[in-house]
Design a protein around this motif. Structure first.
Motif, mmCIF file in Angstrom:
data_model
loop_
_atom_site.group_PDB
_atom_site.id
_atom_site.type_symbol
_atom_site.label_atom_id
_atom_site.label_comp_id
_atom_site.label_asym_id
_atom_site.label_seq_id
_atom_site.Cartn_x
_atom_site.Cartn_y
_atom_site.Cartn_z
ATOM 1 N N ASP A 1 -41.470 19.453 -37.811
ATOM 2 C CA ASP A 1 -40.192 19.832 -38.402
ATOM 3 C C ASP A 1 -39.222 18.670 -38.249
ATOM 4 O OD1 ASP A 1 -38.060 21.136 -39.473
ATOM 5 O OD2 ASP A 1 -37.601 22.310 -37.670
ATOM 6 N N TYR A 2 -38.769 18.136 -39.372
ATOM 7 C CA TYR A 2 -37.868 16.983 -39.338
ATOM 8 C C TYR A 2 -36.424 17.462 -39.260
ATOM 9 C CZ TYR A 2 -41.514 13.560 -40.339
ATOM 10 O OH TYR A 2 -42.610 12.753 -40.252
ATOM 11 N N ARG A 3 -35.651 16.775 -38.427
ATOM 12 C CA ARG A 3 -34.225 17.069 -38.289
ATOM 13 C C ARG A 3 -33.417 15.785 -38.433
ATOM 14 N NH1 ARG A 3 -33.615 21.548 -33.385
ATOM 15 N NH2 ARG A 3 -34.966 23.138 -34.336
ATOM 16 N N VAL A 4 -32.111 15.975 -38.611
ATOM 17 C CA VAL A 4 -31.233 14.836 -38.878
ATOM 18 C C VAL A 4 -31.038 14.023 -37.607
ATOM 19 C CG1 VAL A 4 -28.948 14.144 -39.639
ATOM 20 C CG2 VAL A 4 -30.072 16.093 -40.711
ATOM 21 N N LEU A 5 -31.326 12.734 -37.707
ATOM 22 C CA LEU A 5 -31.055 11.815 -36.601
ATOM 23 C C LEU A 5 -29.621 11.285 -36.696
ATOM 24 C CD1 LEU A 5 -32.103 10.213 -34.152
ATOM 25 C CD2 LEU A 5 -32.812 8.428 -35.762
ATOM 26 N N TYR A 6 -29.281 10.686 -37.821
ATOM 27 C CA TYR A 6 -27.918 10.224 -38.097
ATOM 28 C C TYR A 6 -27.648 10.434 -39.577
ATOM 29 C CZ TYR A 6 -27.905 7.927 -33.536
ATOM 30 O OH TYR A 6 -27.969 7.671 -32.196
ATOM 31 N N SER A 7 -26.403 10.653 -39.897
ATOM 32 C CA SER A 7 -26.005 10.834 -41.289
ATOM 33 C C SER A 7 -24.735 10.032 -41.546
ATOM 34 C CB SER A 7 -25.756 12.320 -41.594
ATOM 35 O OG SER A 7 -24.726 12.834 -40.782
ATOM 36 N N SER A 8 -24.513 9.759 -42.844
ATOM 37 C CA SER A 8 -23.321 9.031 -43.300
ATOM 38 C C SER A 8 -23.214 7.686 -42.579
ATOM 39 C CB SER A 8 -22.056 9.869 -43.073
ATOM 40 O OG SER A 8 -22.136 11.091 -43.759
ATOM 41 N N LEU A 9 -24.298 6.931 -42.587
ATOM 42 C CA LEU A 9 -24.314 5.623 -41.946
ATOM 43 C C LEU A 9 -24.003 4.549 -42.972
ATOM 44 C CD1 LEU A 9 -27.536 5.917 -39.758
ATOM 45 C CD2 LEU A 9 -25.183 5.988 -38.940
ATOM 46 N N SER A 10 -23.483 3.463 -42.482
ATOM 47 C CA SER A 10 -23.301 2.310 -43.348
ATOM 48 C C SER A 10 -24.652 1.649 -43.600
ATOM 49 C CB SER A 10 -22.332 1.315 -42.691
ATOM 50 O OG SER A 10 -22.848 0.859 -41.450
ATOM 51 N N ASP A 11 -24.700 0.802 -44.616
ATOM 52 C CA ASP A 11 -25.963 0.139 -44.951
ATOM 53 C C ASP A 11 -26.445 -0.745 -43.809
ATOM 54 O OD1 ASP A 11 -25.788 1.391 -47.372
ATOM 55 O OD2 ASP A 11 -24.908 -0.331 -48.412
ATOM 56 N N GLN A 12 -25.527 -1.392 -43.122
ATOM 57 C CA GLN A 12 -25.913 -2.257 -42.014
ATOM 58 C C GLN A 12 -26.504 -1.460 -40.861
ATOM 59 O OE1 GLN A 12 -22.682 -4.601 -40.555
ATOM 60 N NE2 GLN A 12 -23.930 -5.738 -39.078
ATOM 61 N N ASP A 13 -25.851 -0.364 -40.489
ATOM 62 C CA ASP A 13 -26.382 0.468 -39.405
ATOM 63 C C ASP A 13 -27.688 1.144 -39.807
ATOM 64 O OD1 ASP A 13 -24.285 -0.217 -37.808
ATOM 65 O OD2 ASP A 13 -23.111 1.583 -38.204
ATOM 66 N N GLY A 14 -27.784 1.597 -41.073
ATOM 67 C CA GLY A 14 -29.014 2.228 -41.521
ATOM 68 C C GLY A 14 -30.206 1.283 -41.478
ATOM 69 N N GLY A 15 -30.005 0.051 -41.911
ATOM 70 C CA GLY A 15 -31.098 -0.917 -41.858
ATOM 71 C C GLY A 15 -31.519 -1.233 -40.436
ATOM 72 N N ALA A 16 -30.547 -1.370 -39.531
ATOM 73 C CA ALA A 16 -30.882 -1.645 -38.134
ATOM 74 C C ALA A 16 -31.632 -0.480 -37.491
ATOM 75 C CB ALA A 16 -29.605 -1.950 -37.350
ATOM 76 N N ILE A 17 -31.253 0.750 -37.826
ATOM 77 C CA ILE A 17 -31.925 1.920 -37.257
ATOM 78 C C ILE A 17 -33.345 2.037 -37.813
ATOM 79 C CG2 ILE A 17 -31.898 4.446 -37.222
ATOM 80 C CD1 ILE A 17 -28.877 4.312 -37.037
ATOM 81 N N ILE A 18 -33.549 1.780 -39.108
ATOM 82 C CA ILE A 18 -34.888 1.850 -39.691
ATOM 83 C C ILE A 18 -35.794 0.800 -39.050
ATOM 84 C CG2 ILE A 18 -36.208 1.510 -41.797
ATOM 85 C CD1 ILE A 18 -34.757 4.183 -41.591
ATOM 86 N N ALA A 19 -35.260 -0.407 -38.825
ATOM 87 C CA ALA A 19 -36.069 -1.451 -38.179
ATOM 88 C C ALA A 19 -36.458 -1.048 -36.766
ATOM 89 C CB ALA A 19 -35.292 -2.766 -38.175
ATOM 90 N N ALA A 20 -35.525 -0.419 -36.036
ATOM 91 C CA ALA A 20 -35.831 0.029 -34.672
ATOM 92 C C ALA A 20 -36.866 1.146 -34.674
ATOM 93 C CB ALA A 20 -34.548 0.474 -33.972
ATOM 94 N N LEU A 21 -36.787 2.059 -35.644
ATOM 95 C CA LEU A 21 -37.778 3.141 -35.731
ATOM 96 C C LEU A 21 -39.161 2.608 -36.076
ATOM 97 C CD1 LEU A 21 -35.731 5.923 -37.594
ATOM 98 C CD2 LEU A 21 -36.234 5.766 -35.161
ATOM 99 N N GLN A 22 -39.235 1.635 -36.976
ATOM 100 C CA GLN A 22 -40.522 1.052 -37.309
ATOM 101 C C GLN A 22 -41.125 0.303 -36.130
ATOM 102 O OE1 GLN A 22 -39.751 -1.346 -40.758
ATOM 103 N NE2 GLN A 22 -39.655 0.410 -42.168
ATOM 104 N N GLN A 23 -40.289 -0.365 -35.376
ATOM 105 C CA GLN A 23 -40.785 -1.080 -34.211
ATOM 106 C C GLN A 23 -41.294 -0.125 -33.132
ATOM 107 O OE1 GLN A 23 -37.885 -3.695 -32.520
ATOM 108 N NE2 GLN A 23 -39.312 -4.624 -31.063
#
Length: 605
Positions: free
Chosen positions: A87-109
């Motif tokens: 079951d997927y839930r919201v981690l963060y919402s309404s993020l800026s593009d810079q924060d979203g890219g940094a979070i996606i990179a951290a999740l992939q790592q």
């Protein structure tokens, strides 16, 4: 004999023998024409090979079994994976593009699965990893705020207008304040809006700036009054001429955190002090009644009247003096004076009488002790003055009364009836006796600090509590939430098993019957009582008299069932079985085969 031989031959075998001859002729025709059509065979070879592979696959009796097992395994695996889909839930919402890219990179790592919401405004992760991922990202400083600070002033263009410069400065100031407020542990995000009026050279036209702060707090966190006051003073100190009263703080729920003073003159701290006094007194009463009646059987409410007036008084009091012996002398003064008579001047007033007197000489005392002859002076008047100063009985008192004194306390206590169990085990609710009620009243007075001079009051009521019954108690067992949840889980797995069973019965089991047919059992009889014997499956056995026996009838029924089963087999499999059956008949009774071939030749003529 010929008719009997023809009847003994399996129709399928006869059909196979008949089809073998055209097949051979066809093979010969293909062989004869192969030399002339060599070029066409080369182009048609690939397609013919594919068709032959497909026909071989269709003719393979185990191919349906393999396909059915593959479909069954795929369906069951898909259902199990679907049931275990996280079951997927919201981690963060309404993020800026810079924060979203940094979070996606951290999740992939970190090898954490993620996906986006439908609108792409939120990042979703498995529900059991939300808290862990947030902690890991927080240790890396993510997400970062999207606000800009004083670095906005680093790229100022030459020739920018004063208005644009003022706007950039205000944005930079707001961004710096947002970053500072977000450094507080309970604040997740902050927004600051400054309203700075245009400066004026006239004093009467000057307006004070105002500020509005929106804080987004972490779930389960809140700002206390000290933190709200700190944020208010920090914002007011960061903007020129910004008074503290012009700063407004609001949380994400729209609650105003900077409460203005009430109409009675009481500020938020005074109101909180009143609530604290009432709460502490109520806790003391509940703590002393809970061991006697149990939790939930005694409830109390306290109302406190607090005096917030501040009194300062100085008094100077003089008391009357006591007796002379007990009086304290501070100072004493005594003076005495006396006038003595003496002989006056003789003669006629004139020069001689006005001459100054001669120096006085000591009188000559005779040896006998008598005074010398001469005139003696006699006193005319005496004066004596005495002044005594006593210490005053003075009292000076300075009294200063602090704010927050308790003027009056009122307590209301309600107690449930006492539960009494008789000798038979029956429980009844009985009221308290007057003696015990009086004891409880005295305990409550001592716990609250009762003072009759202040006008404190205590009211205790003994009554039966009416508690609302649990709505789940009277529900039948099949309507209980736990049973419903268990039934849903059981239905899910039962549905998966039912689908697997249906696939097995409809696809796997028929394929297994086709791939692994039951073995053919030969039916033997005594040689003395039988005129012949056939080894083919389902063939009748004739006795010497020519009439079928009961065994023959059973074999005919088996033959019908075998023919129904063979109807689902492939053509290649039928041909092979018929050919083997014909060979068996030819080997056991060559005369019958010869007769059949003779009849075929006769029919063709």
């Amino acid at each position: 004999m010929d008719s009997q031989a023809n009847s003994l031959i399996n129709p399928d075998a006869r059909m196979g023998l008949a089809s073998a001859q055209p097949g051979a002729a066809a093979a010969g025709s293909l062989q004869g024409g192969g030399v002339g059509a060599a070029g066409g065979a080369a182009d048609f070879g690939g397609f013919a090979g594919r068709l032959s592979s497909l026909s071989q696959m269709r003719g393979n009796p185990r191919a349906p079994l393999i396909v059915a097992m593959a479909v069954l395994i795929a369906v069951v695996t898909a259902l199990v994976l679907w049931s275990r889909t996280p079951d997927y839930r919201v981690l963060y919402s309404s993020l800026s593009d810079q924060d979203g890219g940094a979070i996606i990179a951290a999740l992939q790592q970190a090898n954490v699965p993620y996906k986006f919401s439908e609108g792409g405004s939120a990042i979703l992760v498995p529900s059991d990893q939300v808290n862990e991922v947030r902690l890991k990202l927080a240790s890396q400083g993510l997400p970062k705020s999207g606000s800009v600070g004083m670095e906005l002033m680093d790229n100022e263009k030459f020739g920018i207008s004063q208005f644009a410069e003022q706007v950039n400065y205000q944005r930079a100031l707001e961004g710096e304040l947002e970053r500072t407020i977000e450094s507080i542990s309970v604040v997740r995000q902050a927004r600051v809006h400054l309203a700075i009026p245009k400066p004026s050279v006239f004093v009467r036209d000057r307006e004070a700036p105002t500020a509005s702060v929106l804080v987004n707090l972490y779930p389960g966190r809140m700002l206390d009054e000290g933190q709200v006051s700190a944020i208010t003073h920090m914002v007011a100190s960061s903007v020129t001429d910004l008074p503290v009263k012009n700063v407004t703080i609001v949380d994400q729920d729209g609650t105003l955190l900077t409460q203005p003073s009430s109409g009675t003159g009481l500020d938020a701290s005074q109101l909180k002090y009143v609530q604290q006094v009432e709460h502490n007194t109520q806790q003391r009463i509940d703590a002393i009644l809970a061991p006697l009646f149990g939790a939930g059987n005694a409830h109390s409410q306290v109302s406190a009247d607090i005096d917030f007036s501040q009194l300062e008084q100085t008094a100077e009091t003089y008391g009357p003096n006591g007796s002379q012996q007990q009086a304290s002398i501070r100072s004493q003064q005594t003076s005495e004076s006396s006038d003595m008579s003496q002989s006056g001047a003789g003669g006629v007033p004139g020069a001689l009488s006005n001459t100054p007197p001669q120096p006085a000489s000591a009188p000559i005392v005779a040896a006998s002790g008598a005074a010398a002859t001469g005139p003696a002076g006699t006193p005319i008047s005496e004066r004596k003055d005495a002044t005594t100063n006593y210490e005053l009985d003075k009292r000076v008192s300075h009294m200063e009364q602090a704010k927050g004194g308790v003027k009056r306390l009122s307590a209301a206590v309600v107690i449930n009836y006492q539960r009494v169990v008789d000798a038979k085990g029956h429980a009844t609710m009985q009221p308290l006796t007057p003696e015990k009620l009086a004891q409880i009243t005295q305990l409550v007075k001592d716990a609250m600090g009762y003072d009759a001079k202040r006008g404190d009051t205590v009211n205790i009521v003994n009554a039966t509590f009416t508690t609302e019954a649990d709505p789940l108690v009277n529900l039948p067992w099949w309507k209980q939430p736990e049973i419903i949840s268990l039934a849903i889980q059981a239905a899910k797995w039962l549905g998966i098993g039912l689908v697997a069973l249906i696939l097995y019965l409809t696809m796997v089991k028929p394929a297994m019957k086709r791939a692994f047919p039951p073995p053919v059992e030969g039916h033997a009889a005594d040689g003395s009582g039988m005129g012949g014997m056939l080894d083919g499956p389902g063939e009748p056995v004739l006795l010497d008299g020519g009439s079928p026996s009961p065994v023959t009838t059973a074999m005919e029924l088996d033959n019908d069932m075998e023919q129904n089963l063979l109807a689902f087999e492939s053509e290649k499999h039928k041909f092979e079985r018929n050919l083997d059956y014909a060979r068996t008949i030819a080997r056991k009774d060559p005369k019958i085969v010869a007769t059949v071939v003779k009849n075929w030749v006769s029919d063709e003529r």
